[in-house]
Scaffold this motif. Structure first.
Motif, PDB file in Angstrom:
ATOM      1  N   ALA A 101       2.678  10.174   0.181  1.00 19.03           N
ATOM      2  CA  ALA A 101       3.921  10.457  -0.537  1.00 19.03           C
ATOM      3  C   ALA A 101       4.157   9.473  -1.681  1.00 19.03           C
ATOM      4  O   ALA A 101       5.129   9.611  -2.427  1.00 19.03           O
ATOM      5  CB  ALA A 101       5.097  10.407   0.439  1.00 19.03           C
ATOM      6  N   THR A 102       3.282   8.507  -1.844  1.00 15.37           N
ATOM      7  CA  THR A 102       3.478   7.446  -2.830  1.00 15.37           C
ATOM      8  C   THR A 102       3.104   7.907  -4.234  1.00 15.37           C
ATOM      9  O   THR A 102       2.035   8.477  -4.451  1.00 15.37           O
ATOM     10  CB  THR A 102       2.643   6.211  -2.437  1.00 15.37           C
ATOM     11  N   GLU A 103       3.990   7.638  -5.181  1.00 11.72           N
ATOM     12  CA  GLU A 103       3.709   7.873  -6.594  1.00 11.72           C
ATOM     13  C   GLU A 103       2.835   6.730  -7.101  1.00 11.72           C
ATOM     14  O   GLU A 103       3.140   5.562  -6.888  1.00 11.72           O
ATOM     15  CB  GLU A 103       5.014   7.916  -7.396  1.00 11.72           C
ATOM     16  N   LEU A 104       1.737   7.079  -7.783  1.00 10.70           N
ATOM     17  CA  LEU A 104       0.801   6.052  -8.227  1.00 10.70           C
ATOM     18  C   LEU A 104       1.101   5.629  -9.663  1.00 10.70           C
ATOM     19  O   LEU A 104       1.280   6.472 -10.543  1.00 10.70           O
ATOM     20  CB  LEU A 104      -0.638   6.554  -8.121  1.00 10.70           C
ATOM     21  N   ARG A 105       1.154   4.320  -9.874  1.00 13.41           N
ATOM     22  CA  ARG A 105       1.387   3.762 -11.208  1.00 13.41           C
ATOM     23  C   ARG A 105       0.311   2.709 -11.474  1.00 13.41           C
ATOM     24  O   ARG A 105       0.330   1.626 -10.880  1.00 13.41           O
ATOM     25  CB  ARG A 105       2.774   3.131 -11.305  1.00 13.41           C
ATOM     26  N   GLY A 162       0.747  -1.241   0.000  1.00 10.29           N
ATOM     27  CA  GLY A 162       0.000   0.000   0.000  1.00 10.29           C
ATOM     28  C   GLY A 162       0.777   1.290   0.000  1.00 10.29           C
ATOM     29  O   GLY A 162       0.179   2.358   0.176  1.00 10.29           O
ATOM     30  N   SER A 163       2.086   1.249  -0.201  1.00  9.95           N
ATOM     31  CA  SER A 163       2.859   2.492  -0.262  1.00  9.95           C
ATOM     32  C   SER A 163       4.228   2.189  -0.844  1.00  9.95           C
ATOM     33  O   SER A 163       4.653   1.031  -0.926  1.00  9.95           O
ATOM     34  CB  SER A 163       3.030   3.117   1.132  1.00  9.95           C
ATOM     35  N   ASP A 221      -4.484  -0.656  -1.048  1.00  6.59           N
ATOM     36  CA  ASP A 221      -3.539  -1.492  -0.304  1.00  6.59           C
ATOM     37  C   ASP A 221      -3.012  -2.662  -1.121  1.00  6.59           C
ATOM     38  O   ASP A 221      -2.146  -3.408  -0.645  1.00  6.59           O
ATOM     39  CB  ASP A 221      -4.164  -1.983   1.008  1.00  6.59           C
ATOM     40  N   HIS A 222      -3.508  -2.821  -2.355  1.00  8.34           N
ATOM     41  CA  HIS A 222      -3.055  -3.910  -3.219  1.00  8.34           C
ATOM     42  C   HIS A 222      -2.289  -3.431  -4.449  1.00  8.34           C
ATOM     43  O   HIS A 222      -1.745  -4.266  -5.175  1.00  8.34           O
ATOM     44  CB  HIS A 222      -4.251  -4.759  -3.656  1.00  8.34           C
TER      45      HIS A 222
END
Length: 283
Positions: A122-126, A42-43, A73-74
């Protein structure tokens, strides 16, 4: 049996790592041409831990990622793992892929209440890169891995991962062990039991079943959870058919779970029932 750190071999060349935060399970499936990783946590921070744990296992290179559905979270770990492994494909159902793309770089507002909010935000989403509708084979040299969309349940885009020669089925959040399955505002409580009926056709008494969260389970556990979800679906149909309004259903129904867990299930179920299965509310 090859075990290093969190990853434990649960069947021939199939490893599962259980992470305390959210009780998430990450699965690695190995073949002669590399590894497939199922779900990515999840991060970015958590996914880097997953990559380190997989590297310590030392069983080959990850050549593909799979997201079992579009809940954060997946799949929020996708970017960190692509950074670690290169431009590997990320597989999901087309519905899940579209939902990931639709959100762009946005994080859910409710994540501000999470204990790990800072690292999540702070997570970059892909998003996933490769979608499919009903089934898709992944060939890992000497091993076939099947991605199957058995129907709507936890979301409209759930998939299960079947490793036929190892008799392993990875269920995502169609099945949960650490808590009751989450029936949220994007779930399909009336269809979920039939979706599990199809999944049960892939599961033998000897199958190792990996839930999205919690300890490994077996066919009996999946059957029991399907039965509970079936009671929930039939109770919704019965109440609506007798004219009980949705606002009174939690108090009127004989539920297999704590009713406090079912407010959204009841709302969604009543919304999804065809008009022919509803009566006017009782006076």
């Amino acid at each position: 049996m090859h075990t290093t750190g969190r990853f434990t071999e649960v069947a021939d060349r199939v490893w599962v790592a259980h992470y305390d935060w959210l009780h998430v399970n990450i699965t690695l499936v190995g073949g002669s041409d590399g590894l497939v990783m199922v779900d990515t946590h999840g991060s970015t921070r958590q996914a880097r831990m997953v990559a380190d744990d997989a590297a310590r296992l030392g069983v080959g290179a990850v050549t593909a990622l799979v997201n079992t559905h579009d809940h954060w979270d997946h799949w929020f770990g996708n970017d960190a793992l692509v950074t670690a492994y290169g431009d590997v494909p990320i597989h999901a159902t087309q519905f899940a892929l579209d939902k990931m793309v639709e959100r762009g770089g946005r994080h859910d507002a409710h994540l501000a209440d999470e204990p790990h909010a800072e690292e999540i935000l702070a997570t970059e989403l892909r998003p996933a890169t490769h979608g499919f509708s009903s089934a898709h084979p992944l060939v890992l040299g000497d091993r076939l891995v099947e991605l199957i969309h058995p129907g709507r349940g936890h979301t409209a885009g759930d998939l299960v991962v079947r490793v036929p020669d190892a008799d392993v089925v990875v269920m995502g959040d169609l099945v949960e062990e650490s808590d009751k399955p989450w029936i949220g505002d994007d779930s399909y409580p009336l269809e979920w039991p039939a979706t599990l009926d199809l999944a049960l056709q892939m599961i033998t008494p000897a199958t190792v079943v990996v839930p999205g969260h919690g300890e490994l389970v077996d066919r009996e556990f999946v059957h029991d959870q399907r039965s509970e979800l079936g009671i929930i679906a039939e109770t919704i149909r019965d109440l609506a058919g007798r004219g009980v309004p949705a606002t009174s259903a939690l108090e009127e129904g004989d539920w297999p779970w704590d009713p406090s867990l079912l407010a959204t299930a009841v709302q969604r179920g009543f919304e999804q029932l065809p008009r022919s299965q509803k009566r006017l509310p009782l006076a």
